[in-house]
Design a protein around this motif. Structure first.
Motif, mmCIF file in Angstrom:
data_model
loop_
_atom_site.group_PDB
_atom_site.id
_atom_site.type_symbol
_atom_site.label_atom_id
_atom_site.label_comp_id
_atom_site.label_asym_id
_atom_site.label_seq_id
_atom_site.Cartn_x
_atom_site.Cartn_y
_atom_site.Cartn_z
ATOM 1 N N ASP A 54 1.096 -1.138 0.173
ATOM 2 C CA ASP A 54 0.131 -0.122 0.103
ATOM 3 C C ASP A 54 0.850 1.310 0.007
ATOM 4 O O ASP A 54 0.333 2.481 0.135
ATOM 5 C CB ASP A 54 -0.870 -0.131 1.172
ATOM 6 C CG ASP A 54 -0.284 -0.179 2.611
ATOM 7 O OD1 ASP A 54 1.001 -0.255 2.588
ATOM 8 O OD2 ASP A 54 -1.026 0.192 3.465
ATOM 9 N N ARG A 55 2.138 1.241 -0.021
ATOM 10 C CA ARG A 55 2.924 2.275 -0.087
ATOM 11 C C ARG A 55 3.565 2.784 -1.400
ATOM 12 O O ARG A 55 4.151 3.789 -1.511
ATOM 13 C CB ARG A 55 4.184 1.977 0.649
ATOM 14 C CG ARG A 55 4.228 1.507 2.130
ATOM 15 C CD ARG A 55 5.411 1.256 2.772
ATOM 16 N NE ARG A 55 5.297 0.849 4.103
ATOM 17 C CZ ARG A 55 5.281 1.592 5.325
ATOM 18 N NH1 ARG A 55 5.704 2.844 5.035
ATOM 19 N NH2 ARG A 55 5.176 1.167 6.507
ATOM 20 N N SER A 56 2.789 2.191 -2.420
ATOM 21 C CA SER A 56 3.056 2.340 -3.876
ATOM 22 C C SER A 56 1.649 2.649 -4.609
ATOM 23 O O SER A 56 1.202 1.493 -4.577
ATOM 24 C CB SER A 56 3.998 1.573 -4.169
ATOM 25 O OG SER A 56 3.922 1.692 -5.832
ATOM 26 N N THR A 57 1.521 3.473 -5.068
ATOM 27 C CA THR A 57 -0.102 3.712 -6.052
ATOM 28 C C THR A 57 -0.094 2.569 -6.798
ATOM 29 O O THR A 57 -1.101 1.552 -7.187
ATOM 30 C CB THR A 57 0.118 4.889 -6.688
ATOM 31 O OG1 THR A 57 -0.121 5.943 -5.584
ATOM 32 C CG2 THR A 57 -1.533 5.148 -7.302
ATOM 33 N N GLY A 58 1.185 2.284 -7.951
ATOM 34 C CA GLY A 58 0.883 1.281 -8.912
ATOM 35 C C GLY A 58 1.334 0.064 -8.290
ATOM 36 O O GLY A 58 0.809 -1.045 -9.029
ATOM 37 N N ASP A 59 1.845 -0.228 -7.219
ATOM 38 C CA ASP A 59 1.985 -1.672 -6.659
ATOM 39 C C ASP A 59 0.950 -2.112 -5.645
ATOM 40 O O ASP A 59 1.077 -3.077 -4.852
ATOM 41 C CB ASP A 59 3.400 -1.747 -5.901
ATOM 42 C CG ASP A 59 3.789 -3.199 -6.083
ATOM 43 O OD1 ASP A 59 3.365 -3.864 -7.000
ATOM 44 O OD2 ASP A 59 4.755 -3.520 -5.280
ATOM 45 N N LEU A 171 -7.330 3.996 -11.701
ATOM 46 C CA LEU A 171 -7.104 2.875 -12.679
ATOM 47 C C LEU A 171 -6.857 1.622 -11.940
ATOM 48 O O LEU A 171 -7.631 0.446 -12.205
ATOM 49 C CB LEU A 171 -6.110 3.007 -13.725
ATOM 50 C CG LEU A 171 -5.751 1.661 -14.654
ATOM 51 C CD1 LEU A 171 -6.900 1.279 -15.440
ATOM 52 C CD2 LEU A 171 -4.361 2.146 -15.510
ATOM 53 N N VAL A 172 -5.961 1.731 -10.994
ATOM 54 C CA VAL A 172 -5.554 0.429 -10.095
ATOM 55 C C VAL A 172 -6.883 0.029 -9.195
ATOM 56 O O VAL A 172 -7.210 -1.181 -9.072
ATOM 57 C CB VAL A 172 -4.634 0.787 -9.040
ATOM 58 C CG1 VAL A 172 -4.279 -0.404 -8.305
ATOM 59 C CG2 VAL A 172 -3.390 1.450 -9.923
#
Length: 201
Positions: A54-59, A171-172
Motif C-alpha cells: 500500500d506504499r506505492s500507488t502502482g503496486d 485505474l488501479v
C-alpha cells in the motif's frame, strides 16, 4: 510488481488479456478462470495470494484485490494479502512457507500488478503457471501460483520505481474491483458445480 513477459505458445492458446473497458470483461474472466479451476481437484484447497504494497500507488493492486475479497467472507478460498496485512518482498517467502504448511497441495492463485507496453495499460491478464513478483523492479522473488491474474497498471521499461509512484490510483482501483468480483464469482460457481456433481454421484 510482475514483469510482463512473452507467453509461451501453450500459454498464448489458453491465456486471456482483455481491456478493463471491455463490456464483456467480467464474463470473459470468469469463463477463463472456470477453465483453469476445472483442472484442480475438487478437494484441493484454493488459496489466493495478493501481492503488493500500500506504499506505492502502482503496486497496491494486490492488496486492494485482497481487501475486496475479504469483504465476501467466503468459505470457498483462503486469502493472503490485504491492505492491512500485505504480502510483499519482505514476507513473501515466509507467507508461501506458511501456506504449504497449513494446506495440503493447495491450488494457488497469484495476483499482482504489472508493467507493460503503453497499448496494454488497463488490461487484465489471466494465465496458467506462476507469476514472478518483483521482476518488474528487478527483484529476485519466488514464483507464485498455479494460475495468476495481473493488472497492467502502467508502462514498463524505464524508471520503474518512479512509474509505480506516479500511477493513477483510479485505474488501479478499477482493475482491483473487476479482478475481485470476477474471481469471487468464478470460485463460487466452481465450488457450487462441484458440490452438485458430488450429490449426483
Amino acid at each position: 510488481m510482475t514483469q510482463l513477459s512473452k507467453p509461451s505458445q501453450n500459454q498464448q492458446l489458453s491465456s486471456l488479456k482483455i481491456p478493463h473497458t471491455d463490456p464483456e470483461i467480467h464474463s470473459a474472466i470468469i469463463h477463463r478462470l472456470l477453465f483453469y479451476l476445472s483442472q484442480a481437484e475438487e478437494r484441493q484447497p484454493v488459496v489466493v495470494v495478493c501481492i503488493g504494497t500500500d506504499r506505492s500507488t502502482g503496486d497496491c493492486l494486490g492488496p486492494l484485490v485482497g481487501t475486496a475479497l475479504a469483504r465476501y467472507n467466503s468459505p470457498w478460498f483462503h486469502l493472503f494479502g490485504t491492505l492491512d496485512e500485505p504480502v510483499h518482498a519482505v514476507n513473501l517467502q515466509e507467507t508461501l512457507s506458511t501456506i504449504h504448511g497449513l494446506y495440503d497441495r493447495p491450488f494457488v492463485i497469484g495476483i499482482d500488478a504489472c508493467l507493460g507496453q503503453s497499448s496494454s495499460v488497463g488490461c487484465i491478464q489471466v494465465a496458467s503457471g506462476p507469476l514472478k513478483p518483483g521482476a518488474g523492479v528487478h527483484k529476485e522473488l519466488p514464483p507464485v501460483g498455479d494460475i495468476h491474474l495481473t493488472g497492467i497498471v502502467n508502462v514498463g521499461g524505464f524508471m520503474e520505481y518512479f512509474v509505480l509512484q506516479n500511477t493513477r490510483l483510479s485505474l488501479v482501483v478499477r482493475l482491483s474491483e473487476i479482478i475481485a468480483s470476477s474471481l469471487h464469482s468464478a470460485i463460487q460457481e466452481w465450488k457450487s458445480r462441484s458440490a452438485l456433481i458430488a450429490k449426483l454421484d
